[in-house]
Design an enzyme around this catalytic site. Sequence first.
Site, PDB file in Angstrom:
ATOM      1  N   ASP A   1      -0.876  19.675  10.654  1.00  0.00           N
ATOM      2  CA  ASP A   1       0.218  18.726  10.871  1.00  0.00           C
ATOM      3  C   ASP A   1       1.582  19.412  10.852  1.00  0.00           C
ATOM      4  O   ASP A   1       2.490  19.040  11.597  1.00  0.00           O
ATOM      5  CB  ASP A   1       0.171  17.628   9.810  1.00  0.00           C
ATOM      6  CG  ASP A   1      -0.979  16.652  10.042  1.00  0.00           C
ATOM      7  OD1 ASP A   1      -1.448  16.532  11.191  1.00  0.00           O
ATOM      8  OD2 ASP A   1      -1.416  16.009   9.071  1.00  0.00           O
TER       9      ASP A   1
ATOM     10  N   ASN B   1       9.723  20.060   5.948  1.00  0.00           N
ATOM     11  CA  ASN B   1       9.769  21.424   6.480  1.00  0.00           C
ATOM     12  C   ASN B   1      10.993  22.207   6.050  1.00  0.00           C
ATOM     13  O   ASN B   1      10.909  23.395   5.781  1.00  0.00           O
ATOM     14  CB  ASN B   1       9.676  21.365   8.008  1.00  0.00           C
ATOM     15  CG  ASN B   1       9.947  22.688   8.667  1.00  0.00           C
ATOM     16  OD1 ASN B   1      10.903  22.827   9.424  1.00  0.00           O
ATOM     17  ND2 ASN B   1       9.135  23.683   8.373  1.00  0.00           N
TER      18      ASN B   1
ATOM     19  N   ASN C   1       8.629  12.547  11.434  1.00  0.00           N
ATOM     20  CA  ASN C   1       8.088  11.799  10.299  1.00  0.00           C
ATOM     21  C   ASN C   1       9.173  11.106   9.481  1.00  0.00           C
ATOM     22  O   ASN C   1       9.314   9.898   9.520  1.00  0.00           O
ATOM     23  CB  ASN C   1       7.269  12.712   9.385  1.00  0.00           C
ATOM     24  CG  ASN C   1       5.798  12.726   9.728  1.00  0.00           C
ATOM     25  OD1 ASN C   1       5.354  12.037  10.636  1.00  0.00           O
ATOM     26  ND2 ASN C   1       5.031  13.525   9.014  1.00  0.00           N
ATOM     27  N   GLU C   2       9.934  11.891   8.724  1.00  0.00           N
ATOM     28  CA  GLU C   2      10.888  11.275   7.814  1.00  0.00           C
ATOM     29  C   GLU C   2      11.980  12.236   7.376  1.00  0.00           C
ATOM     30  O   GLU C   2      11.822  13.457   7.430  1.00  0.00           O
ATOM     31  CB  GLU C   2      10.189  10.714   6.567  1.00  0.00           C
ATOM     32  CG  GLU C   2       9.752  11.757   5.544  1.00  0.00           C
ATOM     33  CD  GLU C   2       8.462  12.451   5.875  1.00  0.00           C
ATOM     34  OE1 GLU C   2       8.511  13.691   6.054  1.00  0.00           O
ATOM     35  OE2 GLU C   2       7.422  11.793   5.966  1.00  0.00           O
TER      36      GLU C   2
ATOM     37  N   THR D   1       2.770   6.886   7.464  1.00  0.00           N
ATOM     38  CA  THR D   1       1.530   7.288   6.796  1.00  0.00           C
ATOM     39  C   THR D   1       1.693   8.609   6.048  1.00  0.00           C
ATOM     40  O   THR D   1       0.696   9.187   5.607  1.00  0.00           O
ATOM     41  CB  THR D   1       0.396   7.422   7.822  1.00  0.00           C
ATOM     42  OG1 THR D   1       0.819   8.263   8.900  1.00  0.00           O
ATOM     43  CG2 THR D   1      -0.007   6.062   8.374  1.00  0.00           C
ATOM     44  N   ALA D   2       2.929   9.082   5.894  1.00  0.00           N
ATOM     45  CA  ALA D   2       3.182  10.345   5.200  1.00  0.00           C
ATOM     46  C   ALA D   2       3.833  10.062   3.842  1.00  0.00           C
ATOM     47  O   ALA D   2       3.323   9.283   3.051  1.00  0.00           O
ATOM     48  CB  ALA D   2       4.033  11.254   6.086  1.00  0.00           C
ATOM     49  N   TYR D   3       4.972  10.664   3.561  1.00  0.00           N
ATOM     50  CA  TYR D   3       5.632  10.514   2.265  1.00  0.00           C
ATOM     51  C   TYR D   3       5.967   9.051   1.983  1.00  0.00           C
ATOM     52  O   TYR D   3       5.844   8.559   0.861  1.00  0.00           O
ATOM     53  CB  TYR D   3       6.900  11.372   2.257  1.00  0.00           C
ATOM     54  CG  TYR D   3       7.523  11.617   0.896  1.00  0.00           C
ATOM     55  CD1 TYR D   3       7.036  11.026  -0.272  1.00  0.00           C
ATOM     56  CD2 TYR D   3       8.615  12.475   0.773  1.00  0.00           C
ATOM     57  CE1 TYR D   3       7.615  11.272  -1.509  1.00  0.00           C
ATOM     58  CE2 TYR D   3       9.196  12.733  -0.457  1.00  0.00           C
ATOM     59  CZ  TYR D   3       8.694  12.123  -1.594  1.00  0.00           C
ATOM     60  OH  TYR D   3       9.277  12.367  -2.809  1.00  0.00           O
ATOM     61  N   SER D   4       6.376   8.335   3.002  1.00  0.00           N
ATOM     62  CA  SER D   4       6.730   6.920   2.844  1.00  0.00           C
ATOM     63  C   SER D   4       5.575   6.115   2.262  1.00  0.00           C
ATOM     64  O   SER D   4       5.768   5.250   1.397  1.00  0.00           O
ATOM     65  CB  SER D   4       7.148   6.343   4.203  1.00  0.00           C
ATOM     66  OG  SER D   4       7.314   4.950   4.140  1.00  0.00           O
ATOM     67  N   LEU D   5       4.360   6.381   2.719  1.00  0.00           N
ATOM     68  CA  LEU D   5       3.181   5.687   2.208  1.00  0.00           C
ATOM     69  C   LEU D   5       2.992   5.976   0.723  1.00  0.00           C
ATOM     70  O   LEU D   5       2.711   5.075  -0.074  1.00  0.00           O
ATOM     71  CB  LEU D   5       1.950   6.114   3.001  1.00  0.00           C
ATOM     72  CG  LEU D   5       0.605   5.533   2.552  1.00  0.00           C
ATOM     73  CD1 LEU D   5       0.575   4.029   2.769  1.00  0.00           C
ATOM     74  CD2 LEU D   5      -0.539   6.204   3.305  1.00  0.00           C
TER      75      LEU D   5
END
Length: 305
Positions: A78, A251, A152-153, A193-197
């Site tokens: 990813d 990143n 993503n975020e 579906t990443a850190y937010s989840l």
Amino acid sequence: MPKAGIIYNDVKPIAQRVATELSDKLIAAGWDVCMTTGVGGMLGYSNPESPVCHTPIEGLTPPGFDSEMKLAFVLGGDGTVLAAARLVAPSGIPMLSLNTGHMGFLTEAYLNQLPQALEKVLAGEYEVEERAMLVVKVLRGEGVLWEALCLNEMVLHREPLTCMCHFEIAVGRHAPVDIAADGVIVSTPTGSTAYSLSAGGPVVTPGVPVLQLVPICPHSLASRALVFPDSEPVTVYPAGATRLVMVVDGNGGCYVFPEDKVYLERSPYSAKFVRLQPPEFFRILREKLGWGLPHIAKPTSVELP
């Protein structure tokens, strides 16, 4: 002569080996091939002595990766996909991502499926799915200190993340709100579906034109995730006296000082993903995160398709 790109994770020997083999196969099939590593899409980390470390958005595109390129093969996990998106989105190049990592939530296929994937690509049997991206800028006055594309975020928090921060956040033309939390996340549907989840935000299907604001460990029962149209820009003002750290897509990023502000808006560029089968988001949720599986395990129900 059709043209393809290959972006690979040069830290993983298997990705390097497959990149070379794939290049040979494409050239033998009459394609022109450009190769690069995912390093060019890495944002880099700043430090207190050099708080700004970035390259302008359009300056990340590798040589040869232009609008004439039909697609780019991305070999990695990813993280490599996120870096590759920053490299090719300004040129509108679709990505076919092949997982050599772990979760591979953003990847389309595994390496053992490469022969079938290559066959479909050569035959033109694929679809292209677009995912919204953000432009993230750090401003001081009217000057841009830092900017990046985000799939993503964006996360803004204190370093180290051990005590509470205060933020004033303005969404569009609405009145600013004050949030006290360990940090804040502004996420795209892809990043839901990443850190937010993990921070308690909702899962948003990719085609919904929204963003979400998620406080990290808020010091209020009333501070919860907020979903709003992606036509609304977001401005985050640090309301404390100490510097903060901003990270984009897990990143890299830069320091944000009390006199700075972070500005986010939907990017005119989209991340384009090659899909070898019709996109089925719920299938990915089930396979990668176990969503929707029966709560009582049965021999015939726990096997994933």
